[in-house]
Design a protein around this motif. Sequence first.
Motif, PDB file in Angstrom:
ATOM      1  N   VAL A   9       0.960   5.362   0.147  1.00 55.37           N
ATOM      2  CA  VAL A   9       0.161   6.520   0.544  1.00 55.37           C
ATOM      3  C   VAL A   9       0.997   7.786   0.350  1.00 55.37           C
ATOM      4  O   VAL A   9       2.147   7.850   0.781  1.00 55.37           O
TER       5      VAL A   9
ATOM      6  N   ALA B  50      -2.022   8.486   6.908  1.00 53.86           N
ATOM      7  CA  ALA B  50      -2.829   9.268   5.981  1.00 53.86           C
ATOM      8  C   ALA B  50      -3.643  10.333   6.707  1.00 53.86           C
ATOM      9  O   ALA B  50      -3.906  11.413   6.160  1.00 53.86           O
TER      10      ALA B  50
ATOM     11  N   ALA C  86      -0.761   2.622   7.677  1.00 50.85           N
ATOM     12  CA  ALA C  86      -1.043   3.446   6.507  1.00 50.85           C
ATOM     13  C   ALA C  86      -2.215   4.378   6.769  1.00 50.85           C
ATOM     14  O   ALA C  86      -2.181   5.563   6.421  1.00 50.85           O
ATOM     15  N   ASP C  87      -3.272   3.846   7.410  1.00 48.06           N
ATOM     16  CA  ASP C  87      -4.439   4.676   7.711  1.00 48.06           C
ATOM     17  C   ASP C  87      -4.069   5.788   8.703  1.00 48.06           C
ATOM     18  O   ASP C  87      -4.515   6.936   8.561  1.00 48.06           O
TER      19      ASP C  87
ATOM     20  N   THR D 167      -4.132   7.064  -1.925  1.00 48.15           N
ATOM     21  CA  THR D 167      -3.667   5.705  -1.675  1.00 48.15           C
ATOM     22  C   THR D 167      -3.633   4.916  -2.978  1.00 48.15           C
ATOM     23  O   THR D 167      -4.583   4.973  -3.769  1.00 48.15           O
TER      24      THR D 167
ATOM     25  N   TYR E  55      -2.208   0.984  -4.731  1.00 43.51           N
ATOM     26  CA  TYR E  55      -1.889  -0.398  -4.392  1.00 43.51           C
ATOM     27  C   TYR E  55      -0.937  -0.946  -5.463  1.00 43.51           C
ATOM     28  O   TYR E  55      -1.311  -1.066  -6.633  1.00 43.51           O
TER      29      TYR E  55
ATOM     30  N   ARG F 276       0.851  -1.186   0.000  1.00 42.65           N
ATOM     31  CA  ARG F 276       0.000   0.000   0.000  1.00 42.65           C
ATOM     32  C   ARG F 276       0.886   1.235   0.000  1.00 42.65           C
ATOM     33  O   ARG F 276       1.765   1.390   0.849  1.00 42.65           O
TER      34      ARG F 276
END
Length: 253
Positions: free
Chosen positions: A8, A39, A35-36, A47, A49, A6
């Motif tokens: 970001v 962000a 990652a969340d 984001t 992938y 992932r």
Amino acid sequence: MAQLVRRVSGLPRGIDNPRRVTERFPDTREGRQAADGWAKGLDDPRTFYDVRTRIDGRVVNKSFTTRKAADAWATQISHDKLTGVAIDPRSGDELFSHYAQRWLDTRRVKGRPLAPKTLELYRVLLRAHIEPTFSNRQLSAITPEAVRRWHAKVSIDSSAMSAAKSYRLLRAILATAVADDLIQANPCRVRGAGLEHSVERPIVGPELVLELADTITAPIVPLAGFGGLRRGELLTLRCRHVDLSAGTVTVEQ
């Protein structure tokens, strides 16, 4: 086995004229949580992938904007690798115009290069009918839908014969691209598009033949209309070949 990462990116807060920064996180529970969290501290977070795998020993990376699309591609490429049909997606990045030129330079028929007249015909068809649409398009971007739309247009803009010849040439070039493992399948799938349908020649009726004979008053007219001779036989006739008293015509050649 394909690996999913992932990625970001975003703009740091509290900085004048910030530059976009990017961080990558593994596809694990902890990685997704990290990652969340990262962000949330950015402005305009985005984001992506990234799928990473190997095809024929080469590392291949492909990015997607959704997790669903990334998973689908990873599953498909894994299946293709198992069945031996996986193709490096970068292989189809070559422009059609470049590949078509190389195809012309290397094309062989029964081991021999293309005849000069055939080569010139192909160049004319490419320049007039194919390259205006596909010249700057990547091989992998030529889809069956694009070919159908192109064929519909070229069928209107040119003769039926030119459209059929152009379609056959495009199909042959892309078939070689498939053989070269640059694309997975030939997008030329328009049924009957490569067939040439000659327009039936009109036949002069007997009334017109008789009218012409009365106007021109030459024996060649009724002979051409009703005699059944071929064009070459008619053109080689001379006065000595026609005997009006006996009502005969002698065909010598």
